[in-house]
Design a protein around this motif. Sequence first.
Motif, PDB file in Angstrom:
ATOM      1  N   ALA A  80     -43.025 -39.510 -31.076  1.00 50.55           N
ATOM      2  CA  ALA A  80     -43.216 -40.887 -31.531  1.00 50.55           C
ATOM      3  C   ALA A  80     -43.869 -41.728 -30.441  1.00 50.55           C
ATOM      4  CB  ALA A  80     -41.871 -41.491 -31.942  1.00 50.55           C
ATOM      5  N   ALA A  81     -43.496 -41.474 -29.197  1.00 50.40           N
ATOM      6  CA  ALA A  81     -44.104 -42.201 -28.079  1.00 50.40           C
ATOM      7  C   ALA A  81     -45.598 -41.920 -27.997  1.00 50.40           C
ATOM      8  CB  ALA A  81     -43.413 -41.816 -26.768  1.00 50.40           C
ATOM      9  N   GLY A  82     -45.991 -40.681 -28.308  1.00 48.17           N
ATOM     10  CA  GLY A  82     -47.416 -40.347 -28.302  1.00 48.17           C
ATOM     11  C   GLY A  82     -48.203 -41.200 -29.289  1.00 48.17           C
ATOM     12  N   LEU A  83     -47.639 -41.420 -30.487  1.00 58.36           N
ATOM     13  CA  LEU A  83     -48.300 -42.279 -31.474  1.00 58.36           C
ATOM     14  C   LEU A  83     -48.320 -43.727 -31.002  1.00 58.36           C
ATOM     15  CD1 LEU A  83     -49.617 -42.734 -34.222  1.00 58.36           C
ATOM     16  CD2 LEU A  83     -47.321 -42.818 -35.257  1.00 58.36           C
ATOM     17  N   TRP A  84     -47.230 -44.188 -30.409  1.00 55.59           N
ATOM     18  CA  TRP A  84     -47.172 -45.562 -29.897  1.00 55.59           C
ATOM     19  C   TRP A  84     -48.212 -45.763 -28.796  1.00 55.59           C
ATOM     20  CZ3 TRP A  84     -46.487 -48.550 -25.605  1.00 55.59           C
ATOM     21  CH2 TRP A  84     -46.114 -49.889 -25.802  1.00 55.59           C
TER      22      TRP A  84
END
Length: 341
Positions: free
Chosen positions: A248-252
């Motif tokens: 999820a951090a990668g998308l953020w």
Amino acid sequence: MNVRNAAATLVGFAIAGAVLLGLAYLVGTGEILDAIGKANLGRVVLVPLAIFAWLCVWGVALRVILAAVGVEISAVDAVLVHAGAAFANHISPFGQAGGEPIAAWLVTETSDAEYERALAAMTSFDTINVVPSLLFALIGLGYYAVQAVLVQRIQYLAAGLVILAVTLPVLGGLAWRKREALERRLVRVLVPPLRFADRVLPKVSVPGRAAVERMVGEFFVGIERIATDRRRLVIAVVLSASGWALQAAGLWFAFWALGIVIPPYIPLFVVTLGAFAGALPTPGGLGGVETLQITLLVATTSVVAPTITAAVAISRVGGFFFTTSVGAAAIGILKLRARAV
């Protein structure tokens, strides 16, 4: 990979490419490329770093699960095996269908484990990863519902997710209680085709009924060992949750690289829900996962569609090829090491 599997993979990539090109055309190819061209490269680098961290964390989680069935491998080897499984998922139709058998084979290459025990560990590992994904999806959707009004499409999705979250544990509990009957049924299913193969392929060594019973029994014993080791189960679930958070951090980070800051709970449930599209008949769910993620982001943010598509392209499409490259290198390292021994 035989010719039939290679052809299926090529067809899968062709379908995924057509879906992605069609999606880009509908959203606006020029606007998407323009948004990607304006991305902050220093922030874009954080995306592959988050993905690599995810590979490492889930590799350690795999090591914990393997230890529960008595298979000891180093943390480095566990990370390499998980990366290799990710590579197999990305070149096999139907997403997860190809990764587990290859990962189990990689485990046997790096340890003295029987294949059935390694496969049981990989099956349990995948099952454990579903638990935090459902939890994160429910938490994210619930928090979004508090902050905003759920649009109709998300309402249906939320209802389906709640049903899934209730149904899966019930089915899992029933399967666990009936595991002896399942074991006998699996043996009955496997033996006839193996006997047929033994008749039509005389030069191929095919296991008999006793060997099949032993292999199936070893598989279920491995599952039972993992299910009853509560301490390792808790550790594995925590590591799995950390891996989902890193994805999820990668998308953020991808949105941040485009100059957009979105609430962190949105990529959390978008990534976990998007993973269910990985079961589509394309390598690694390519095309389907991106479409679902973009649909969810359009419905839950005020960001324009071309920017959303650009962010998903950076995090998901770029991450797909990054993970595939790392996984291919991991399999190469493991094979070279096996030959050297």
